[in-house]
Design an enzyme around this catalytic site. Structure first.
Site, PDB file in Angstrom:
ATOM      1  CD  GLU A  54      -2.214   1.743   2.316  1.00 21.57           C
ATOM      2  OE1 GLU A  54      -2.090   2.965   2.123  1.00 21.57           O
ATOM      3  OE2 GLU A  54      -2.416   1.219   3.416  1.00 21.57           O
ATOM      4  CB  CYS A  67      -2.242   6.125   2.925  1.00 15.73           C
ATOM      5  SG  CYS A  67      -3.287   5.289   4.099  1.00 15.73           S
TER       6      CYS A  67
HETATM    7  P1  NDP Z   1       9.345   4.546   3.402  1.00 18.92           P
HETATM    8  O1  NDP Z   1       8.876   3.830   2.218  1.00 18.92           O
HETATM    9  O2  NDP Z   1      10.690   5.086   3.404  1.00 18.92           O
HETATM   10  O3  NDP Z   1       9.227   3.601   4.678  1.00 18.92           O
HETATM   11  C1  NDP Z   1       8.118   2.774   4.915  1.00 18.92           C
HETATM   12  C2  NDP Z   1       8.550   1.602   5.781  1.00 18.92           C
HETATM   13  O4  NDP Z   1       9.519   0.824   5.077  1.00 18.92           O
HETATM   14  C3  NDP Z   1       9.257   2.045   7.049  1.00 18.92           C
HETATM   15  O5  NDP Z   1       8.949   1.123   8.080  1.00 18.92           O
HETATM   16  C4  NDP Z   1      10.715   1.950   6.668  1.00 18.92           C
HETATM   17  O6  NDP Z   1      11.553   1.804   7.785  1.00 18.92           O
HETATM   18  C5  NDP Z   1      10.687   0.689   5.839  1.00 18.92           C
HETATM   19  N1  NDP Z   1      11.810   0.550   4.940  1.00 18.92           N
HETATM   20  C6  NDP Z   1      12.465   1.505   4.245  1.00 18.92           C
HETATM   21  N2  NDP Z   1      13.444   0.939   3.505  1.00 18.92           N
HETATM   22  C7  NDP Z   1      13.402  -0.370   3.743  1.00 18.92           C
HETATM   23  C8  NDP Z   1      14.167  -1.488   3.296  1.00 18.92           C
HETATM   24  N3  NDP Z   1      15.146  -1.357   2.420  1.00 18.92           N
HETATM   25  N4  NDP Z   1      13.873  -2.699   3.778  1.00 18.92           N
HETATM   26  C9  NDP Z   1      12.862  -2.876   4.651  1.00 18.92           C
HETATM   27  N5  NDP Z   1      12.121  -1.872   5.123  1.00 18.92           N
HETATM   28  C10 NDP Z   1      12.367  -0.634   4.665  1.00 18.92           C
HETATM   29  O7  NDP Z   1       8.293   5.624   3.713  1.00 18.92           O
HETATM   30  P2  NDP Z   1       8.268   6.665   4.911  1.00 18.92           P
HETATM   31  O8  NDP Z   1       7.474   6.052   5.995  1.00 18.92           O
HETATM   32  O9  NDP Z   1       9.608   7.202   5.266  1.00 18.92           O
HETATM   33  O10 NDP Z   1       7.460   7.799   4.182  1.00 18.92           O
HETATM   34  C11 NDP Z   1       8.011   8.410   3.042  1.00 18.92           C
HETATM   35  C12 NDP Z   1       6.921   8.794   2.084  1.00 18.92           C
HETATM   36  O11 NDP Z   1       6.132   7.664   1.750  1.00 18.92           O
HETATM   37  C13 NDP Z   1       5.947   9.771   2.637  1.00 18.92           C
HETATM   38  O12 NDP Z   1       6.401  11.057   2.592  1.00 18.92           O
HETATM   39  C14 NDP Z   1       4.767   9.524   1.748  1.00 18.92           C
HETATM   40  O13 NDP Z   1       4.916  10.218   0.554  1.00 18.92           O
HETATM   41  C15 NDP Z   1       4.821   8.056   1.493  1.00 18.92           C
HETATM   42  N6  NDP Z   1       3.903   7.297   2.359  1.00 18.92           N
HETATM   43  C16 NDP Z   1       2.787   6.832   1.802  1.00 18.92           C
HETATM   44  C17 NDP Z   1       1.879   6.146   2.562  1.00 18.92           C
HETATM   45  C18 NDP Z   1       0.670   5.596   1.938  1.00 18.92           C
HETATM   46  O14 NDP Z   1       0.078   4.684   2.473  1.00 18.92           O
HETATM   47  N7  NDP Z   1       0.214   6.119   0.820  1.00 18.92           N
HETATM   48  C19 NDP Z   1       2.054   5.928   4.000  1.00 18.92           C
HETATM   49  C20 NDP Z   1       3.286   6.477   4.485  1.00 18.92           C
HETATM   50  C21 NDP Z   1       4.174   7.092   3.674  1.00 18.92           C
HETATM   51  P3  NDP Z   1      12.425   3.028   8.340  1.00 18.92           P
HETATM   52  O15 NDP Z   1      11.463   4.077   8.770  1.00 18.92           O
HETATM   53  O16 NDP Z   1      13.150   2.428   9.480  1.00 18.92           O
HETATM   54  O17 NDP Z   1      13.279   3.472   7.206  1.00 18.92           O
END
Ligand code: NDP
Length: 680
Positions: free
Chosen positions: A256, A293
């Site tokens: 998602e 989201c």
């Molecule tokens: P990320 O995609 O960076 O992170 C989401 C999750 O993935 C976090 O738990 C993160 O952990 C984890 N993650 C990141 N890299 C890896 C990896 N290589 N392996 C395993 N897990 C990983 O999103 P963010 O939460 O930082 O948000 C960034 C942007 O994403 C927002 O600004 C927004 O635009 C979008 N977003 C969209 C959502 C939606 O549902 N539409 C919800 C939330 C965010 P960690 O934090 O430790 O890096």
């Protein structure tokens, strides 16, 4: 030294090695804790989860549902601890309520859904018996069994509690253990909920573990019975989806991600409808500072209505008080972190290259009601307007994850649909229209691009849960840019953590597997009437073959007079002769009533009440002179939990009823549901 958040690894709370990523208070900027999982043993976590999974799989659906309900009550008792941590993520009390209590509500809803809709079994049988042979000795059903693996849930920062619980509920209900990995920002809140859940002792060991930090080599430890879900940015999601091991082991990966959701004001909207639209857009921009989201990113308005709607939006947004949620009167808090602030600034700059900023943005100073505004991740409500939406791809593809929305005019429904599709798939859209207006053609066209459509008119508006609220009963997910995944949606979500297998068998073997009598399976008969037996004494497959009754003209006339149902097919000889039946036939409800007269044992006994009927079908007409007979078979038994010690012990018994005529033809078939007293 700064606190390092511990992870729960194979039964122990452990700190990662080395320096972690520093997380700061979203309002004050004060350093809070460090996050690192370096050196933590992922293989041990997976092995520990699989051990725990055995205990979960051994529980029945109702036992798991009770566990979840008790867990939700336990967590709710500690909610103030969670609110305190939620404030550090920049959430207002209302934002925290959506995340924290919304999360607990999801557990409660899932618990009652399963207790209501599933039998108290360990496996789930789908579909009715599908006959696959002429004589009825061979058929099939679909069986779902818990996967003996682990579900890995990688969550986003914006809902540290709800985001975890909406996935955990169906996972545990399915009988699968989970390893949750919250986003680093907000991980302290998720960890506090996990700590509280584990300390309650309500979950079997291994059912729940948490990684605060990166996943190290976790993916290398996963195999064909495991599941991975992801919520976050499309960039990370797409990268993870391409993990070679997921591909090789066919590990389901539910994603998602970014979603540039729409709100659509329909042509001809009157003032009241425009006001609804404005209210919804403002609410979505400001709740959780737009870090949802499901938030509305594109607001589509008929060109002629745009000036009025724009003014109303600007007026309402002008009243938003940005600041420290702890201060009186503040209506919108900061973003979760400086990283998010930088990301939103960057995205607004991209949007501003194709749209003009009407209010907000970071180019101008803005008012912040906080002690140290420069340290917090504050961003003002920002409304943009794009007058050439067809030529402006960025406004359809850029998710600025903050209080940001773009107004877009449209000239026709056809153009609107083309513009919505430029978003390449979204979680949700709101369609806002006048009372009584027919929007079905538009809705049907929007369906393929969305996981959920929220139709808002003045009637639904009075009770609507809002554009931005995913509900446990409803699908949450969406095609294309939204990730292509599907979460929640009632029992559908539970099934995502189970394997579906088609089982072909005889009716008898299916009865043994399903604990539910299947037509054609062996039956047992007893001299004692089944209605004289207590719950424990009844056997699935126990059959009563009743006496016979010949239906007379007097029966039909009497029933017509008693019920007041003088339909021509029963009462008018001439019309009935010209009808499909060729002559008068008995009322279907008479057949059902007469069947009850044949199978009921009248004296007081363990049967407490008849509380319903399911699947009623009239198959052959019953004519004057026909003789009917009933086969009543105990189909399924479900014990009812006692709410208080004074409750009568009892269970639900489903009886299969088949009414046949003198030619052994089925004339009616249905199930009846009775409450039967248990001995203890
Ligand atoms: P990320 O995609 O960076 O992170 C989401 C999750 O993935 C976090 O738990 C993160 O952990 C984890 N993650 C990141 N890299 C890896 C990896 N290589 N392996 C395993 N897990 C990983 O999103 P963010 O939460 O930082 O948000 C960034 C942007 O994403 C927002 O600004 C927004 O635009 C979008 N977003 C969209 C959502 C939606 O549902 N539409 C919800 C939330 C965010 P960690 O934090 O430790 O890096």
């Amino acid at each position: 030294m700064m606190e390092k958040l511990q992870s729960y690894v194979a039964g122990r709370w452990l700190e990662g090695e080395g320096e972690g990523r520093l997380v700061r208070h979203a309002v004050t900027g004060a350093p809070l804790y460090e996050v690192t999982s370096q050196g933590l043993d992922m293989a041990a976590m997976v092995a520990w989860a699989k051990q725990g999974g055995k205990s979960l799989a051994a529980m029945s659906f109702h036992q798991r549902a009770h566990m979840l309900k008790t867990l939700a009550s336990h967590l709710a008792e500690h909610k103030e601890e969670f609110y305190a941590l939620s404030a550090a993520t920049g959430a207002t009390r209302k934002d925290g309520w959506i995340d924290i209590e919304g999360g607990f509500a999801t557990l409660f809803t899932y618990s009652s859904l399963v207790r209501r809709e599933l039998s108290d079994e360990r496996i789930l049988l789908e579909d009715d018996w599908i006959p696959l042979s002429r004589r009825g000795g061979f058929g099939a059903r679909h069986m779902l069994t818990p996967k003996p693996g682990v579900a890995v849930h990688i969550n986003a920062f914006n809902f540290p509690v709800w985001g975890m619980l909406e996935k955990l509920a169906p996972t545990l209900l399915a009988g699968m253990p989970a390893i949750v990995k919250p986003a680093t920002d907000g991980a302290q809140l998720t960890q506090a909920v996990v700590k509280c859940a584990l300390a309650s002792g309500l979950l079997p060991e291994g059912a729940l573990q948490i990684i605060c930090g990166g996943v190290n080599d976790l993916f290398d430890q996963l195999g064909p019975q495991d599941v991975v879900t992801f919520t976050g940015s499309a960039h990370t999601g797409q990268q993870l989806r391409a993990t070679a091991r997921f591909n090789r082991c066919s590990i389901p990966f539910t994603m998602e991600a970014d979603s540039v959701n729409s709100a659509i004001l329909v042509e001809g909207a009157d003032d009241a409808t425009q006001a609804l639209f404005v209210r919804e857009v403002v609410r979505e921009m400001t709740t959780k500072a737009g870090q949802k989201c499901t938030a509305i990113r594109r607001a589509f308005v008929p060109r002629a209505l745009l000036p009025g709607v724009q003014d109303a939006l600007l007026a309402k947004l002008g009243k938003v008080v940005l600041g420290d949620p702890a201060r009186e009167g503040v209506t919108m808090g900061p973003l979760a972190s400086q990283r998010q602030l930088a990301d939103v600034r960057d995205k607004v700059e991209q949007l501003a290259s194709q749209a003009r900023i009407l209010c907000g943005g970071h180019q101008q100073p803005f008012a912040v009601d906080a002690e140290a505004p420069e340290a917090g991740a504050f961003y003002p409500p920002t409304l943009l307007r794009c007058d050439q939406p067809k030529e402006s791809p960025l406004v359809h593809q850029t998710e600025a994850f903050g209080p940001v929305c773009t107004l877009l005019p449209y000239d026709s429904e056809e153009e609107l649909l083309a513009l919505v599709a430029l978003g390449e798939g979204s979680l949700v859209a709101s369609v806002v229209f006048n009372a009584g207006q027919n929007v079905s053609a538009l809705v049907a066209q929007l369906g393929a691009w969305h996981g959920r459509l929220h139709l808002l008119d003045p009637v639904s508006a009075e009770e609507s849960t809002g554009h931005g609220s995913p509900l446990p009963h409803l699908v949450h997910g969406g095609p294309g840019r939204a990730g292509g995944g599907e979460e929640m949606g009632g029992l559908r979500a539970v099934k995502h953590y189970m394997q579906r297998t088609a089982v072909q068998s005889s009716p008898g073997a299916m009865t043994q597997l399903s604990h539910s009598w299947t037509t054609g399976a062996p039956v047992v008969e007893d001299r004692v009437h089944p209605f004289r037996k207590y719950f424990e004494e009844l056997a699935v497959g126990e059959r009563l073959l009743t006496a016979r009754r010949t239906v007379t003209e007097a029966d039909i006339v009497n029933f017509g007079c008693l019920s007041g149902d003088h339909f021509y097919a029963h009462m008018d000889k001439i019309a009935a002769a010209e009808s499909l039946f060729g002559e008068r036939v008995a009322h279907g409800y008479f057949v059902v009533s007469a069947a009850a007269g044949l199978f009921v044992d009248a004296a007081p006994g363990p049967v407490i009440a008849n509380y319903g009927m399911e699947g009623l079908r009239f198959i052959e007409p019953v004519k004057i002179g026909d003789t009917i007979q009933v086969e009543l078979t105990c189909k399924q038994k479900t014990r009812k939990p006692r709410r208080t010690p004074d409750d009568l012990p009892q269970g639900v018994v489903v009886w299969d009823i088949k009414v046949k005529n003198q030619r052994d033809q089925l004339v009616a078939s249905y199930d009846i549901l009775t409450l039967v007293q248990a001995k203890e």
